[in-house]
Design a protein around this motif. Structure first.
Motif, mmCIF file in Angstrom:
data_model
loop_
_atom_site.group_PDB
_atom_site.id
_atom_site.type_symbol
_atom_site.label_atom_id
_atom_site.label_comp_id
_atom_site.label_asym_id
_atom_site.label_seq_id
_atom_site.Cartn_x
_atom_site.Cartn_y
_atom_site.Cartn_z
ATOM 1 N N LEU A 88 9.540 -39.564 10.315
ATOM 2 C CA LEU A 88 10.173 -38.357 9.784
ATOM 3 C C LEU A 88 10.740 -38.597 8.394
ATOM 4 O O LEU A 88 10.681 -37.718 7.524
ATOM 5 C CB LEU A 88 11.275 -37.884 10.726
ATOM 6 N N SER A 89 11.288 -39.788 8.177
ATOM 7 C CA SER A 89 11.798 -40.121 6.849
ATOM 8 C C SER A 89 10.666 -40.127 5.821
ATOM 9 O O SER A 89 10.807 -39.573 4.720
ATOM 10 C CB SER A 89 12.504 -41.477 6.886
ATOM 11 N N GLY A 90 9.546 -40.735 6.186
ATOM 12 C CA GLY A 90 8.390 -40.735 5.289
ATOM 13 C C GLY A 90 7.838 -39.344 5.074
ATOM 14 O O GLY A 90 7.401 -38.991 3.969
ATOM 15 N N PHE A 91 7.860 -38.515 6.135
ATOM 16 C CA PHE A 91 7.374 -37.138 6.017
ATOM 17 C C PHE A 91 8.267 -36.338 5.074
ATOM 18 O O PHE A 91 7.768 -35.527 4.277
ATOM 19 C CB PHE A 91 7.330 -36.482 7.394
ATOM 20 N N ALA A 92 9.581 -36.554 5.157
ATOM 21 C CA ALA A 92 10.499 -35.851 4.254
ATOM 22 C C ALA A 92 10.200 -36.202 2.803
ATOM 23 O O ALA A 92 10.226 -35.334 1.915
ATOM 24 C CB ALA A 92 11.942 -36.197 4.609
ATOM 25 N N ARG A 93 9.893 -37.480 2.538
ATOM 26 C CA ARG A 93 9.525 -37.876 1.168
ATOM 27 C C ARG A 93 8.206 -37.232 0.763
ATOM 28 O O ARG A 93 8.039 -36.807 -0.388
ATOM 29 C CB ARG A 93 9.433 -39.396 1.065
ATOM 30 N N GLU A 97 7.407 -34.863 -2.524
ATOM 31 C CA GLU A 97 6.306 -35.149 -3.453
ATOM 32 C C GLU A 97 5.342 -33.975 -3.537
ATOM 33 O O GLU A 97 4.880 -33.612 -4.626
ATOM 34 C CB GLU A 97 5.577 -36.413 -2.998
ATOM 35 N N ARG A 98 5.043 -33.357 -2.391
ATOM 36 C CA ARG A 98 4.149 -32.195 -2.407
ATOM 37 C C ARG A 98 4.750 -31.053 -3.213
ATOM 38 O O ARG A 98 4.061 -30.424 -4.044
ATOM 39 C CB ARG A 98 3.884 -31.732 -0.974
ATOM 40 N N GLY A 134 -2.579 -32.453 1.800
ATOM 41 C CA GLY A 134 -3.239 -33.000 2.982
ATOM 42 C C GLY A 134 -2.383 -34.013 3.709
ATOM 43 O O GLY A 134 -2.415 -34.108 4.944
ATOM 44 N N ARG A 135 -1.575 -34.771 2.970
ATOM 45 C CA ARG A 135 -0.697 -35.768 3.594
ATOM 46 C C ARG A 135 0.368 -35.090 4.447
ATOM 47 O O ARG A 135 0.817 -35.647 5.445
ATOM 48 C CB ARG A 135 -0.046 -36.627 2.511
ATOM 49 N N VAL A 136 0.763 -33.881 4.063
ATOM 50 C CA VAL A 136 1.759 -33.136 4.832
ATOM 51 C C VAL A 136 1.125 -32.416 6.020
ATOM 52 O O VAL A 136 1.675 -32.405 7.125
ATOM 53 C CB VAL A 136 2.491 -32.131 3.921
#
Length: 482
Positions: A88-93, A97-98, A134-136
């Motif tokens: 979740l921390s990585g997803f928030a970053r 970025e997106r 796409g990463r999100v």
């Protein structure tokens, strides 16, 4: 070295995935075994999409908020919980970025600053936008480990009751054509800056949807044109199937096999983002989730909204000089295109297409929603009865869900492709619609494959594009003779 790299980035590349699919290796992907594997993997893919949708609302708020948005709390254990917290921390970053890239992309493609961005800058920015988006939408590396958790639902449902449907749609149930009334004044259309693609130039159109389905913002279509476009070049308007993320990911099959392929042969193509799909996804949902998650209302509302948006694009294409205009789609896109074919008779001539191409069309959509394989897979077959629906009550909406008994354009200008083993949109129902509409037998191609195999066939072979080209040319000759 820098100049050479910039020259290589002078246009968007054909994606590696599409190159592989169209290589000899790709033949290994066009088999019944791979079809079964795709069907087996679909639950994990949808579960990951639901996870991403929940995380997009709560990633920075913590695990408890994430589970609340997800609608489940799987037993992960201490190690799994630590992994989730890191994910979740990585997803928030990734979200930050997106959003930063989207801000720069919006200014570059839609802004009026001077001097305008260089061609190479637009290419680089477009590629970066797709990678970050796409990463999100597909956070496999961050949260993919959750996709195998069976307690996580595949979709979020908000099914209206039969009473709510009758109260809201009494007039439309009596006269379905009311849903398909085009505006007296078509909406203004904005055009973005163009980026160089493999087959020519690509740009976006956006406009206010002429339907009442406006919660997801403006309508968008991505347009593909050859570099030397003839003034009267034919235009083809196409929509993807359910769950398609459009140009929000690195590989969009319809972009390659239909948009860029037909542009390389001199045609203009516009790929429409259907409501709730692609860049029109509602917060907290994934692409296409609201289409099925609010059935049956979501079904007929999307078909009507998509049909009216296609009508706007048909008019736009004629204003650009197109002498022949076709519409089409795959899956949900085909259901929109068949609605156009059936309901456009009352529209101005400038908004009616000349030809229609349908990949996996169907009728009796109430039966598909009630007990079809996709309905069973995502849980719609359970959600509908829980909201008070019966098979008989759903069947009473058939005139809203299905196109009329007669098409509004010549059956000779309707073409279809179906998969004989399709369980998502059954081939038998597609054939029934084609018989009802008296579409010539030679206009209907039936392939020995399922739904995903049909899409793979479209991506790998050029016969679908040849069918579309033939349809556009035939329609042009019919117009000339009329």
């Amino acid at each position: 070295m820098h100049q050479e790299r910039m020259r290589m980035r002078a246009r968007l590349p054909t994606t590696t995935v599409h190159r592989v699919i169209n290589s000899p290796i790709g033949a290994l992907l066009d088999t019944p075994t791979v079809e079964r594997l795709r069907l087996d993997r679909l639950p994990a893919e949808l579960r990951l999409a639901r996870i991403a949708a929940a995380a997009s609302l709560t990633a920075a708020a913590g695990v408890d908020e994430f589970f609340a948005a997800l609608g489940a709390r799987p037993e992960l254990g201490p190690r799994g919980m630590r992994r989730l917290e890191r994910g979740l921390s990585g997803f928030a970053r990734a979200l930050v970025e997106r959003d930063e890239v989207l801000g720069r992309w919006e200014r570059a493609f839609w802004g009026d600053g001077w001097p305008p961005p260089r061609r190479e800058e637009l290419v680089e920015l477009e590629m970066e936008r797709r990678e970050k988006c796409g990463r999100v939408s597909h956070p496999t590396n961050l949260l993919g480990f959750l996709a195998s958790e069976p307690t996580i639902p595949l979709a979020s449902f908000a099914i209206p009751s039969p009473g709510e449907i009758v109260a809201r749609w009494t007039r439309e149930i009596a006269d379905p054509d009311r849903l398909y009334t085009v505006p007296a004044e078509p909406p203004a259309i904005e055009r973005s800056r163009a980026v160089a693609g493999p087959a020519g130039f690509e740009y976006l159109l956006r406009f206010r949807s002429p339907s009442s389905f406006r919660a997801d913002g403006p309508a968008y279509a991505r347009v593909y044109e050859p570099e030397s476009l003839a003034p009267d070049a034919a235009t083809f308007i196409y929509a993807s199937g359910p769950f398609s993320a459009g140009d929000q990911v690195g590989y969009w099959p319809e972009e390659e096999y239909m948009g860029r392929n037909l542009a390389a042969h001199g045609h203009r193509v516009a790929l429409l983002d259907l409501p709730g799909h692609g860049r029109r996804v509602l917060p907290g949902h994934y692409s296409g989730e609201t289409y099925l998650g609010t059935a049956p209302e979501g079904l007929f509302r999307l078909h009507a909204a998509g049909a009216l948006e296609m009508a706007v694009l048909v008019r736009w294409a004629r204003e650009q000089g197109a002498r022949s205009v076709g519409v089409g789609g795959l899956g949900a896109g085909a259901l929109v295109a068949q609605a156009v074919a059936g309901r456009c008779g009352r529209w101005p001539r400038s908004m009616r297409p000349d030809a229609v191409f349908l990949a996996a069309p169907t009728c009796r959509l109430d039966e598909v929603a009630w007990g079809g394989s996709l309905s069973r897979l995502i849980g719609l077959d359970r959600a509908l009865p829980e909201a008070g629906w019966t098979r008989e009550a759903l069947a009473e909406l058939r005139d809203l869900l299905d196109p009329p008994a007669e098409p509004a354009i010549s059956p000779e200008n309707i073409f279809a492709m179906l998969g004989a083993e399709d369980t998502l949109l059954p081939c038998s129902l597609g054939k029934e619609l084609m018989r009802r509409w008296r579409v010539p037998h030679e206009n209907v191609t039936i392939l020995p494959t399922g739904h995903f195999g049909l899409q793979m066939h479209l991506a790998r072979r050029s016969d679908a594009q040849l069918v579309v080209t033939r349809a556009l040319h035939r329609a042009l000759h019919h117009r000339a003779a009329a």
